[in-house]
Design a protein around this motif. Structure first.
Motif, PDB file in Angstrom:
ATOM      1  N   TYR A 464      -1.154   3.793  -8.064  1.00  0.00           N
ATOM      2  CA  TYR A 464      -0.594   4.329  -6.827  1.00  0.00           C
ATOM      3  C   TYR A 464      -1.280   3.578  -5.684  1.00  0.00           C
ATOM      4  CZ  TYR A 464       1.240   8.156  -9.658  1.00  0.00           C
ATOM      5  OH  TYR A 464       1.910   8.901 -10.594  1.00  0.00           O
ATOM      6  N   ILE A 465      -0.481   3.022  -4.768  1.00  0.00           N
ATOM      7  CA  ILE A 465      -1.029   2.055  -3.823  1.00  0.00           C
ATOM      8  C   ILE A 465      -0.606   2.400  -2.390  1.00  0.00           C
ATOM      9  CG2 ILE A 465      -1.121  -0.382  -3.168  1.00  0.00           C
ATOM     10  CD1 ILE A 465      -0.250  -0.940  -6.159  1.00  0.00           C
ATOM     11  N   TRP A 466      -1.579   2.425  -1.492  1.00  0.00           N
ATOM     12  CA  TRP A 466      -1.317   2.585  -0.068  1.00  0.00           C
ATOM     13  C   TRP A 466      -1.816   1.352   0.682  1.00  0.00           C
ATOM     14  CZ3 TRP A 466      -2.920   6.565  -3.130  1.00  0.00           C
ATOM     15  CH2 TRP A 466      -2.205   7.773  -3.069  1.00  0.00           C
ATOM     16  N   ARG A 467      -1.046   0.898   1.642  1.00  0.00           N
ATOM     17  CA  ARG A 467      -1.536  -0.102   2.586  1.00  0.00           C
ATOM     18  C   ARG A 467      -2.027   0.665   3.815  1.00  0.00           C
ATOM     19  NH1 ARG A 467       0.571  -6.095   4.020  1.00  0.00           N
ATOM     20  NH2 ARG A 467      -0.990  -6.568   5.618  1.00  0.00           N
ATOM     21  N   ILE A 468      -3.327   0.587   4.071  1.00  0.00           N
ATOM     22  CA  ILE A 468      -3.943   1.344   5.158  1.00  0.00           C
ATOM     23  C   ILE A 468      -4.661   0.367   6.072  1.00  0.00           C
ATOM     24  CG2 ILE A 468      -5.580   3.163   5.761  1.00  0.00           C
ATOM     25  CD1 ILE A 468      -5.130   4.363   3.001  1.00  0.00           C
ATOM     26  N   GLU A 469      -4.130   0.216   7.277  1.00  0.00           N
ATOM     27  CA  GLU A 469      -4.678  -0.739   8.248  1.00  0.00           C
ATOM     28  C   GLU A 469      -4.806  -2.114   7.573  1.00  0.00           C
ATOM     29  OE1 GLU A 469      -4.420   0.334  11.065  1.00  0.00           O
ATOM     30  OE2 GLU A 469      -4.527   2.493  10.794  1.00  0.00           O
ATOM     31  N   LYS A 470      -6.005  -2.643   7.464  1.00  0.00           N
ATOM     32  CA  LYS A 470      -6.187  -3.981   6.896  1.00  0.00           C
ATOM     33  C   LYS A 470      -6.739  -3.926   5.467  1.00  0.00           C
ATOM     34  CE  LYS A 470      -6.822  -6.284  11.344  1.00  0.00           C
ATOM     35  NZ  LYS A 470      -7.702  -7.181  12.157  1.00  0.00           N
ATOM     36  N   THR A 471      -6.411  -2.854   4.755  1.00  0.00           N
ATOM     37  CA  THR A 471      -6.872  -2.730   3.367  1.00  0.00           C
ATOM     38  C   THR A 471      -5.734  -2.262   2.469  1.00  0.00           C
ATOM     39  OG1 THR A 471      -7.530  -0.394   3.457  1.00  0.00           O
ATOM     40  CG2 THR A 471      -9.149  -2.016   4.217  1.00  0.00           C
ATOM     41  N   TRP A 472      -5.942  -2.469   1.173  1.00  0.00           N
ATOM     42  CA  TRP A 472      -5.135  -1.849   0.128  1.00  0.00           C
ATOM     43  C   TRP A 472      -6.008  -0.832  -0.595  1.00  0.00           C
ATOM     44  CZ3 TRP A 472      -0.080  -2.870   0.039  1.00  0.00           C
ATOM     45  CH2 TRP A 472       0.389  -4.108   0.479  1.00  0.00           C
ATOM     46  N   TRP A 507     -10.202   8.895 -12.666  1.00  0.00           N
ATOM     47  CA  TRP A 507      -9.611   8.021 -11.650  1.00  0.00           C
ATOM     48  C   TRP A 507     -10.341   6.685 -11.637  1.00  0.00           C
ATOM     49  CZ3 TRP A 507      -5.895   9.747  -7.937  1.00  0.00           C
ATOM     50  CH2 TRP A 507      -5.623  11.132  -7.972  1.00  0.00           C
ATOM     51  N   ILE A 508      -9.593   5.661 -11.305  1.00  0.00           N
ATOM     52  CA  ILE A 508     -10.165   4.407 -10.813  1.00  0.00           C
ATOM     53  C   ILE A 508      -9.607   4.216  -9.404  1.00  0.00           C
ATOM     54  CG2 ILE A 508     -10.155   1.902 -10.997  1.00  0.00           C
ATOM     55  CD1 ILE A 508     -10.005   2.230 -14.043  1.00  0.00           C
ATOM     56  N   THR A 509     -10.460   3.938  -8.447  1.00  0.00           N
ATOM     57  CA  THR A 509      -9.987   3.492  -7.136  1.00  0.00           C
ATOM     58  C   THR A 509     -10.580   2.119  -6.859  1.00  0.00           C
ATOM     59  OG1 THR A 509     -11.798   4.514  -5.862  1.00  0.00           O
ATOM     60  CG2 THR A 509      -9.825   5.843  -6.254  1.00  0.00           C
ATOM     61  N   ASP A 510      -9.778   1.271  -6.254  1.00  0.00           N
ATOM     62  CA  ASP A 510     -10.225  -0.083  -5.935  1.00  0.00           C
ATOM     63  C   ASP A 510      -9.678  -0.430  -4.547  1.00  0.00           C
ATOM     64  OD1 ASP A 510     -11.378  -2.578  -6.180  1.00  0.00           O
ATOM     65  OD2 ASP A 510     -10.521  -2.995  -8.154  1.00  0.00           O
ATOM     66  N   VAL A 511     -10.571  -0.817  -3.648  1.00  0.00           N
ATOM     67  CA  VAL A 511     -10.197  -1.112  -2.268  1.00  0.00           C
ATOM     68  C   VAL A 511     -10.445  -2.589  -1.997  1.00  0.00           C
ATOM     69  CG1 VAL A 511     -10.504  -0.473   0.150  1.00  0.00           C
ATOM     70  CG2 VAL A 511     -10.943   1.226  -1.643  1.00  0.00           C
ATOM     71  N   VAL A 512      -9.437  -3.272  -1.461  1.00  0.00           N
ATOM     72  CA  VAL A 512      -9.576  -4.692  -1.132  1.00  0.00           C
ATOM     73  C   VAL A 512      -8.918  -4.951   0.217  1.00  0.00           C
ATOM     74  CG1 VAL A 512      -9.754  -5.525  -3.500  1.00  0.00           C
ATOM     75  CG2 VAL A 512      -7.488  -5.245  -2.440  1.00  0.00           C
ATOM     76  N   SER A 513      -9.240  -6.094   0.804  1.00  0.00           N
ATOM     77  CA  SER A 513      -8.767  -6.445   2.132  1.00  0.00           C
ATOM     78  C   SER A 513      -7.413  -7.140   2.076  1.00  0.00           C
ATOM     79  CB  SER A 513      -9.783  -7.359   2.817  1.00  0.00           C
ATOM     80  OG  SER A 513      -9.272  -7.884   4.027  1.00  0.00           O
ATOM     81  N   THR A 514      -6.590  -6.872   3.081  1.00  0.00           N
ATOM     82  CA  THR A 514      -5.312  -7.591   3.189  1.00  0.00           C
ATOM     83  C   THR A 514      -5.520  -9.047   3.583  1.00  0.00           C
ATOM     84  OG1 THR A 514      -5.090  -6.860   5.494  1.00  0.00           O
ATOM     85  CG2 THR A 514      -4.051  -5.504   3.805  1.00  0.00           C
ATOM     86  N   THR A 515      -6.705  -9.385   4.044  1.00  0.00           N
ATOM     87  CA  THR A 515      -7.003 -10.788   4.328  1.00  0.00           C
ATOM     88  C   THR A 515      -6.897 -11.618   3.063  1.00  0.00           C
ATOM     89  OG1 THR A 515      -8.472 -10.164   6.133  1.00  0.00           O
ATOM     90  CG2 THR A 515      -8.745 -12.373   5.226  1.00  0.00           C
TER      91      THR A 515
END
Length: 619
Positions: A464-472, A507-515
């Motif tokens: 399940y994926i959200w694009r939030i500001e400059k992150t995923w 859960w696994i959560t993984d946060v990365v930059s849209t850059t």
């Protein structure tokens, strides 16, 4: 630069040192150094002017409240602690003497003291500041009321018990009054005891850490008591003790502050605002904030605490500002440990990890035991998973939580059985109910909670994926059922949740930059390169995950304890003897008595020595 001796006392020596690049001589300087000195002076003057504008904004906001209506309100509902709400207004109005006549303020203050004479913590931080700032202007009846506070019938109230912040408010404000007023104290042992308590607290902070660590709700209140000592005590050693303790608080605030939000794990609170969501962030705004118009978003309850710093002469060391505003090289990792709540020796009871990148910070907290208490405890107030995603406009950061729902549906507090492992922006979380959990009524339900304004998630395989500001934000849940709710509840209608239900959830959560991953397609390719091994999860609670960044996390759930067995990049996670603070910028080794900040040629440190007694035997 040689350490500067600040103060010496039995079993406690404070040492402070600070440097910033090359030293500037007081004699004739080369033109370049003269220009550097002038530039530094100009910057300091500009920063002080900005501070004063924020200070004035807070004062004007509080003073504009209708004092007569507030006085009638607390009497109508028979409020037990009206000073907490009325004294900040009185303090602000007295500070703006050209705008508000003082007679009403003095009368309201006298009436409250007559009707509720008890000296209590939330009263003391404002009451004592009003006395010292305006003692030369107050009517004799008001002066007499303050004098009675250190007479035999009342003075012992300055030693009352309570939570950590309660005692900082009450004991430090009373000590400031006893030491700075010039009046004789009928029970000098009260002052001596309060001073000894302050010394022991500072000793604890600099050796094993703090029980009420990084509380977004209560840091500002404790700081308020210390500011009274710093500003009004006459004894130099007391001022030095207060400054050292204030510096310790400010350093910890600066380290975790995430673009106006109190980031990372904390023991009492869960800040979801941007300069305006907690007492800590409002006070941080006074010290390191931005446009004075931000005050329009800060509620009166938070402004009540911020006004104490706004009217104080204390300023955090200038080296803290860049760290607080995250104007240092990013990313960085903090690993920290914290003691039991009141203890002076039970270290390493809680373990914190914080990862700060250019557009987000992510913190988790490990708690070693399952606790089912809901009263007489702070378990419901822990922040065990907090993701802060920076709003480029600086108005409203996105704040996300992930935990069980034993205490509330917002996934805050320490639910029995919550277990985490974190590396950088990736986390494995699990909640598996044992028989004791079920008997205690622990819900078989865990929530990922985030602001509703980011709409429902996109789906890719089991992600399940959200694009939030400059992150995923990528979330992969396990459970008997996974469901998305547009609103957590009517009470929390501005937050959505993704829920995993069942006796066993993970859960696994993984946060990365849209850059690095500018499109959804590029993110999907990155997720295709991750690896998840959950073949033994149902039977043993074991999950392996190779993250988007290439790190390898492994967790095997601990069915009866509070912390799972974990490996990070093939190495077993060992928690014994973690430092109090271990980061590239701020360090405090366990039992070292030494806190140090370093970055870009700047250095600041605070230390104590002779922290434990030693004996010797002679024949």
């Amino acid at each position: 630069m040689k350490p500067k001796l600040l103060g010496i006392a039995t079993l406690l020596v404070l040492i402070s040192c600070a440097s910033s690049g090359s030293q500037i001589a007081e004699t004739a300087l080369p033109i370049t150094k003269q220009n550097n000195a002038l530039e530094k002076q100009t910057q300091e003057e500009s920063q002080e002017q900005a501070f004063q504008l924020r200070s004035l904004a807070i004062q004007e906001k509080l003073a504009a409240q209708d004092l007569e209506k507030l006085d009638a309100w607390w009497r109508r509902i028979n409020l037990e602690d009206p000073h907490k709400y009325l004294l900040p207004v009185i303090l602000s109005r007295l500070s703006l003497e050209e705008q508000y006549a003082p007679q009403q303020s003095w009368q309201v203050l006298l009436n409250m003291d007559k009707d509720l004479p008890k000296l209590y913590h939330f009263r003391s931080i404002y009451d004592v500041r009003i006395f010292f700032l305006f003692r030369d202007l107050m009517p004799k009846k008001v002066t007499d009321s303050y004098r009675s506070m250190i007479e035999s019938s009342r003075v012992s109230q300055w030693m009352e018990q309570g939570t950590e912040n309660h005692m900082f408010m009450q004991r430090m404000s009373g000590l400031a009054l006893m030491d700075g007023s010039g009046w004789s104290n009928s029970r000098p042992a009260v002052a001596a005891t309060n001073e000894a308590w302050l010394r022991s607290e500072l000793n604890k902070f600099l050796t094993i850490g703090q029980g009420e660590f990084h509380s977004s709700t209560y840091y500002g209140y404790a700081i308020g008591g210390l500011l009274n000592i710093y500003d009004f005590a006459k004894t130099p050693e007391l001022k030095q003790l207060a400054k050292a303790t204030l510096d310790w608080y400010a350093a910890n605030m600066a380290l975790r502050l995430s673009w106006g939000t109190a980031g990372g794990a904390e023991s009492r609170g869960f800040d979801r605002g941007t300069w305006d969501g907690s007492e800590l962030s409002a006070l941080a705004w006074i010290w390191w904030g931005d446009n004075p118009k931000t005050v329009e978003r800060i509620g009166n309850k938070k402004a009540n605490v911020a006004v104490l710093a706004a009217l104080s002469n204390y300023r955090p060391p200038h080296q803290f500002k860049a760290l607080a505003r995250k104007e240092v090289p990013l990313p960085f990792v903090l690993r920290a440990s914290h003691p039991s709540y009141y203890t002076y020796h039970e270290h390493n009871q809680f373990w914190e990890t914080l990862y700060v990148a250019s557009d987000y910070s992510l913190g988790t907290l490990l708690i070693p035991r399952r606790s089912y208490q809901v009263k007489g405890t702070i378990n419901a107030q822990y922040a065990t998973y907090k993701l802060v995603i920076r709003d480029p406009k600086g108005l409203s950061n996105a704040v996300i939580s992930l935990a069980g729902t034993y205490h509330n549906s917002m996934a805050t507090g320490a639910s029995p059985g919550d277990q985490y492992v974190q590396e950088k922006g990736a986390v494995i979380y699990q909640l598996r109910l044992n028989n004791k959990d079920k008997l205690a009524g622990v819900p078989g339900r865990s929530h990922l909670v985030l602001p509703s304004r980011y709409s429902q998630p996109q789906k890719y395989h089991n992600w399940y994926i959200w694009r939030i500001e400059k992150t995923w934000l990528c979330a992969r849940p396990w459970g008997d059922q996974v469901s998305w709710q547009e609103q957590v509840s009517e009470k929390y209608k501005h937050y959505q949740s993704l829920a995993a239900t069942g006796t066993n959830t993970a859960w696994i959560t993984d946060v990365v930059s849209t850059t690095h991953y500018p499109t959804f397609e590029s993110l999907k390719k990155a997720l295709d390169n991750t690896e998840i091994d959950d073949k033994d999860w149902e039977r043993t609670g074991k999950i392996d995950y190779r993250t988007i960044k290439g790190d390898h996390l492994e967790m095997t759930y601990n069915s009866n304890g509070g912390i799972g067995n974990a490996k990070i990049n093939g190495k077993e996670r060992l928690l014994e003897n973690w430092a109090v603070l271990d980061s590239p910028y701020l360090k405090e080794e366990l039992y070292s008595g030494f806190l140090e900040l370093m970055y870009s040629g700047n250095r600041w440190c605070l230390g104590i020595t002779i922290t434990t007694p030693n004996g010797c035997n002679q024949k």
